[in-house]
Design an enzyme around this catalytic site. Structure first.
Site, mmCIF file in Angstrom:
data_model
loop_
_atom_site.group_PDB
_atom_site.id
_atom_site.type_symbol
_atom_site.label_atom_id
_atom_site.label_comp_id
_atom_site.label_asym_id
_atom_site.label_seq_id
_atom_site.Cartn_x
_atom_site.Cartn_y
_atom_site.Cartn_z
ATOM 1 N N HIS A 33 76.127 76.245 -38.538
ATOM 2 C CA HIS A 33 77.417 76.159 -39.223
ATOM 3 C C HIS A 33 78.155 77.504 -39.298
ATOM 4 C CE1 HIS A 33 75.803 72.311 -40.115
ATOM 5 N NE2 HIS A 33 75.152 72.630 -41.207
ATOM 6 N N ASP A 51 77.505 69.214 -35.176
ATOM 7 C CA ASP A 51 77.507 70.223 -36.229
ATOM 8 C C ASP A 51 78.617 69.761 -37.166
ATOM 9 O OD1 ASP A 51 78.204 72.355 -37.919
ATOM 10 O OD2 ASP A 51 77.293 73.787 -36.529
ATOM 11 N N HIS A 52 78.237 69.155 -38.274
ATOM 12 C CA HIS A 52 79.255 68.447 -39.069
ATOM 13 C C HIS A 52 80.320 69.389 -39.651
ATOM 14 C CE1 HIS A 52 76.791 69.602 -42.520
ATOM 15 N NE2 HIS A 52 77.770 69.234 -43.321
HETATM 16 C C1 BG6 Z 1 73.160 70.860 -43.714
HETATM 17 C C2 BG6 Z 1 72.002 71.672 -44.216
HETATM 18 O O1 BG6 Z 1 73.306 71.022 -42.336
HETATM 19 O O2 BG6 Z 1 74.343 71.286 -44.359
HETATM 20 C C3 BG6 Z 1 71.875 71.577 -45.717
HETATM 21 O O3 BG6 Z 1 70.799 71.207 -43.614
HETATM 22 C C4 BG6 Z 1 73.179 71.916 -46.383
HETATM 23 O O4 BG6 Z 1 70.845 72.439 -46.198
HETATM 24 C C5 BG6 Z 1 74.318 71.123 -45.768
HETATM 25 O O5 BG6 Z 1 73.070 71.634 -47.765
HETATM 26 C C6 BG6 Z 1 75.663 71.582 -46.303
HETATM 27 O O6 BG6 Z 1 76.643 70.706 -45.865
HETATM 28 P P1 BG6 Z 1 77.953 70.445 -46.729
HETATM 29 O O7 BG6 Z 1 78.786 69.563 -45.884
HETATM 30 O O8 BG6 Z 1 77.481 69.806 -47.995
HETATM 31 O O9 BG6 Z 1 78.541 71.795 -46.972
#
Ligand code: BG6
Length: 496
Positions: A245, A182-183
């Site tokens: 997230h 989960d980045h």
């Molecule tokens: C991803 C989603 O996990 O996270 C995307 O699938 C979203 O829809 C993205 O845009 C948002 O990540 P970040 O790091 O750009 O906030």
């Protein structure tokens, strides 16, 4: 962090994720001296290509996507001398044999019997199990201490499929070998929340229902769904953002102090929170949630199309591109404190931010004419694009009179150039090679998060009466999202 010699085998080696995130991250780790001395990266895709051509493609994407800008020739060639391409059909285990040969070759060349092996599934989710299965059929190195498999969300599309995915993976790998990314957990400020809460003695006494009135977790995005129509039609934003997230952010805010920074300790405390979430009852969903879908509009003078006009989207689609939820954590610490979650596409601003709203002072001793009454304190955690943690406090405006003013005490990251702040994927990849699972999703975390949102998913899917589109691009979302929080006497807090 100490990293063992490592062999990366990246399935989906020519895909978007590899090019935009994984390779730039590995390259930056290399530049900053974090990669082990001995490493090899084997990118795999279905079509044959020479190593040279593959490296050329990767160089172009590293130059485009690395936070450090264009690569330097000498450094790149050092790094790239460890990159190889191997064609394979991920559905056919017999094509996996060359990976085994590579592994044996490096073990020999490096004189190392137990290098870490990272199988990275940078492919569509329906291939995760196939890859895991074929690794096993092809008898590739699966030493529980050193072999790891990395998968990316979505982990299933509902509770049942998530359970099936976990069960299948767990027949092939042990939980401590599975790295579910989960980045958001790798983002710099998100990691700092742990330090902020558990390395400061003044936080804990305030961090509960006695002092906190409500918590808002807001991840708004200006972008639309772009070319991801096919995926998004199946997913919707509840699955895409909230199941993972936003609920993970909630866990970090709400969790009890773990007894140590050990991966399972930390994740146990997060699971406790998911288990304490008040169950969402179908009859209450309308008053506890809001959903929306963007229509056309204008962003910075440019006309943008609505969701239903996007490529690969049904012109009558009922998929939500905005969702807000009001949740409760039923435990001693948080009894009665609402947690408002909000996320959406094509909104006014891209900002990920957590606002902790404290209660009013118990008694006001200041004259309160002309709006001079003390405002409630807030702690605002800005994750992106600006990185900061700020306390909004009341203070006396300098001058002869006792006039109050809001002022900010800011832990500001703005002095740190963006190019020096590691990207989430760098943190996460380094953790993978050093075997630290703290920032990764455990099977039970994933399942508990699905369990929580299933009633809303089912309710929305079965009541196709959504009056979409219900918000224009460049707005803060549908009116019902404002009503959701206004019914409790609050409003969404947006930083200017
Ligand atoms: C991803 C989603 O996990 O996270 C995307 O699938 C979203 O829809 C993205 O845009 C948002 O990540 P970040 O790091 O750009 O906030």
């Amino acid at each position: 962090k100490k990293a063992n010699s490592t062999i990366f085998i990246i399935f989906g080696g020519t895909g978007d994720l590899t090019k935009r995130k994984i390779m730039p991250a590995l390259y930056n780790l290399f530049l900053d001296g974090w990669l082990p001395e001995k490493f090899a990266i084997i990118g795999t895709s279905s079509t044959k290509m020479t190593d040279e051509k593959y490296k050329g493609e990767l160089l172009a994407s590293v130059d485009e996507f690395s936070r450090k800008g264009k690569s330097k020739k000498e450094e790149w060639s050092k790094f790239a001398s460890n990159i190889f391409h191997q064609a394979a059909d991920i559905t056919d285990a017999s094509t996996f044999k060359p990976f085994g040969d590579y592994i044996e070759k490096f073990k020999k060349d490096w004189e190392e019997q137990k290098p870490s092996i990272v199988y990275y599934c940078a492919v569509a989710p329906h291939f995760f199990c196939t890859i895991a299965h074929n690794i096993s059929i092809a008898k590739l190195d699966n030493n529980p201490e050193t072999a790891r498999i990395v998968i990316e969300k979505p982990f299933g599309t509902d509770l049942e499929s998530a359970k099936a995915l976990n069960a299948k993976l767990l027949t092939l790998f042990q939980e401590n070998q599975i790295y579910r990314i989960d980045h958001y957990l790798g983002k710099e400020v998100v990691q700092n929340i742990m330090a902020f809460r558990f390395a400061n003695s003044i936080m804990e006494p305030l961090w509960n229902r006695n002092h906190i009135e409500n918590v808002q977790i807001s991840v708004t995005e200006q972008i639309g769904i772009g070319t991801r129509g096919k995926y998004f039609e199946q997913a919707g934003i509840l699955r895409d953002m909230i199941q993972n997230h936003l609920l993970q952010l909630l866990c970090i805010i709400a969790m009890e102090p773990p007894i140590s920074f050990d991966a399972d300790e930390v994740r146990n405390r997060k699971v406790d929170i998911l288990k304490s979430m008040r169950k969402i009852i179908p009859s209450e969903i309308d008053s506890m949630s809001a959903r929306g879908q963007y229509g056309p509009g204008w962003i910075e003078g440019i006309k943008v199309i609505g969701y239903r006009e996007e490529e690969n989207v049904d012109p009558h689609s009922n998929t939500e591109t905005f969702a807000a939820l009001k949740l409760y954590v039923d435990n001693w610490r948080w009894q009665g404190v609402p947690f408002y979650l909000r996320t959406g596409k094509r909104l006014f601003k891209s900002a990920s931010q957590i606002t902790i709203q404290f209660k009013e002072i118990p008694h006001n001793i200041f004259h309160s004419d002309e709006g001079n009454s003390p405002k409630k304190n807030r702690l605002i955690i800005s994750i992106q694009p600006d990185m900061a943690i700020q306390f909004q406090l009341q203070s006396k405006s300098p001058g002869l009179e006792m006039n109050l003013n809001s002022m900010n005490m800011i832990f500001d990251y703005s002095g740190i150039p963006k190019s020096e702040s590691p990207e989430a994927y760098e943190t996460l990849l380094l953790d993978i090679i050093s075997g630290d699972q703290t920032l990764f999703m455990r099977a039970d975390q994933v399942e508990e998060a699905w369990q929580l949102i299933m009633p809303v998913l089912n309710f929305w899917e079965n009541s196709k009466t959504a009056d979409f589109p219900n918000y224009p691009a460049d707005s803060w979302g549908p009116e019902n999202a404002e009503a959701l929080i206004a019914q409790d006497g609050y409003h969404w807090f947006n930083l200017p």
